[in-house]
Design an enzyme around this catalytic site. Structure first.
Site, PDB file in Angstrom:
ATOM      1  N   ILE A  11       0.849  -1.155   0.059  1.00  0.00           N
ATOM      2  CA  ILE A  11       0.095   0.231   0.091  1.00  0.00           C
ATOM      3  C   ILE A  11       0.814   1.232   0.098  1.00  0.00           C
ATOM      4  O   ILE A  11       0.523   2.284  -0.867  1.00  0.00           O
ATOM      5  CB  ILE A  11      -1.026   0.082   1.263  1.00  0.00           C
ATOM      6  CG1 ILE A  11      -1.928  -1.163   1.051  1.00  0.00           C
ATOM      7  CG2 ILE A  11      -1.648   1.387   1.146  1.00  0.00           C
ATOM      8  CD1 ILE A  11      -2.933  -1.225   2.110  1.00  0.00           C
ATOM      9  N   CYS A 122     -10.703  -1.379   2.574  1.00  0.00           N
ATOM     10  CA  CYS A 122     -10.920  -1.310   0.827  1.00  0.00           C
ATOM     11  C   CYS A 122     -12.261  -2.039   0.646  1.00  0.00           C
ATOM     12  O   CYS A 122     -12.834  -1.409  -0.393  1.00  0.00           O
ATOM     13  CB  CYS A 122      -9.707  -2.291   0.358  1.00  0.00           C
ATOM     14  SG  CYS A 122      -9.747  -3.905   1.189  1.00  0.00           S
TER      15      CYS A 122
END
Length: 283
Positions: A11, A122
């Site tokens: 990420i 997410c």
């Protein structure tokens, strides 16, 4: 605006790339905890200053306008305690749930004055715009969300934070839809080739109008596609009291494979929020 990234995993590295592509943001530091970490080395190759000093390094190298926390839910609580007094906007990409929950296309404008934002998860970023659109046609009494992510996209911190992921996403689904009950299930798929990131939703609500719900779902999806073009509705079925919707997210960019749509979406949302602050500050 000067920004820093906490965490140099999948990420964090994708965040760095997205920040470098932004005309409004400049990455001034990528901080981790392990000086030998591959992520820090790759961040340096991208031209970013790096440090293995964790959040403490931000205090020495700052001030920063925005800090993106891509570490872990447990670590984020300490990071907020250390950084709250700096005045920076802290954007939490972990499922710690201690910041103000934000989904850019749903309540982004309402959080313009908040300095501590939670991007939930997410799965939350993929599903809540659609669930919120459905809920406007009738408050659901039950909502179920199943997320499927490819195993290579789930790093150590993600796997350690699965309980937090589920709890934080369930709470956000209830808050954004008004549902009395919300259930979230997570599937980390070891399939080869890796599958794209998928979310499947079931909403139980009385008196749903099929055409109105389908139009609302497509409109909500188009808003997400404005900053995540790989977001797509794959099915939408509506009866009087049940709506079932499925969506996929395909990643784009040089550093993420297509199946990493979960990482791409939450990072794109994080950068969008920071860019909105930058434009507001310029005005």
């Amino acid at each position: 605006m000067n920004v820093a990234v906490l965490g140099a995993g999948l990420i964090g590295l994708d965040l760095v790339q997205k920040i470098q592509q932004s005309p409004h943001l400049a990455c001034r530091l990528v901080a981790g905890r392990d000086s030998t970490a591959l992520g820090l080395r790759r961040a340096a190759e991208l031209g970013c200053p790096t440090s293995a000093g964790g959040a403490a390094a931000l205090l020495d190298a700052g001030p920063f306008d925005v800090v993106f926390d891509a570490s872990s839910a447990d670590a984020h609580q300490q990071h907020w305690a250390e950084l709250a007094a700096t005045g920076a906007l802290l954007v939490d990409l972990t499922p710690s749930s201690i910041g103000t929950p934000v989904v850019p296309t749903v309540n982004g404008a309402e959080t313009a004055a908040c300095r501590h934002l939670s991007l939930i998860s997410c799965g939350g970023q993929a599903a809540i715009p659609l669930l919120h659109a459905i809920a406007r046609h009738g408050t659901p009494h039950y909502t179920e969300l199943v997320t499927t992510a490819a195993s290579p996209t789930a790093g150590r911190a993600t796997r350690l934070n699965l309980d937090e992921y589920i709890d934080t996403t369930q709470h956000a689904v209830r808050a954004f839809t008004g549902a009395a009950t919300a259930k979230v299930l997570v599937n980390i798929s070891p399939a080869v080739p890796p599958p794209p990131f998928r979310v499947s939703m079931t909403v139980l609500s009385c008196g749903l109008e099929p055409q109105g719900v389908r139009v609302a779902v497509q409109r909500a999806a188009k808003q997400v596609q404005a900053f995540t073009p790989g977001f797509a509705i794959t099915s939408c079925t509506v009866t009087d009291d049940r709506a079932t919707v499925a969506a996929e997210v395909t990643a784009s960019g040089a550093r993420l494979p297509g199946h990493a749509g979960n990482l791409h979406l939450i990072n794109a949302a994080a950068v969008l929020l920071a860019e909105q602050r930058a434009r507001a500050k310029a005005r």
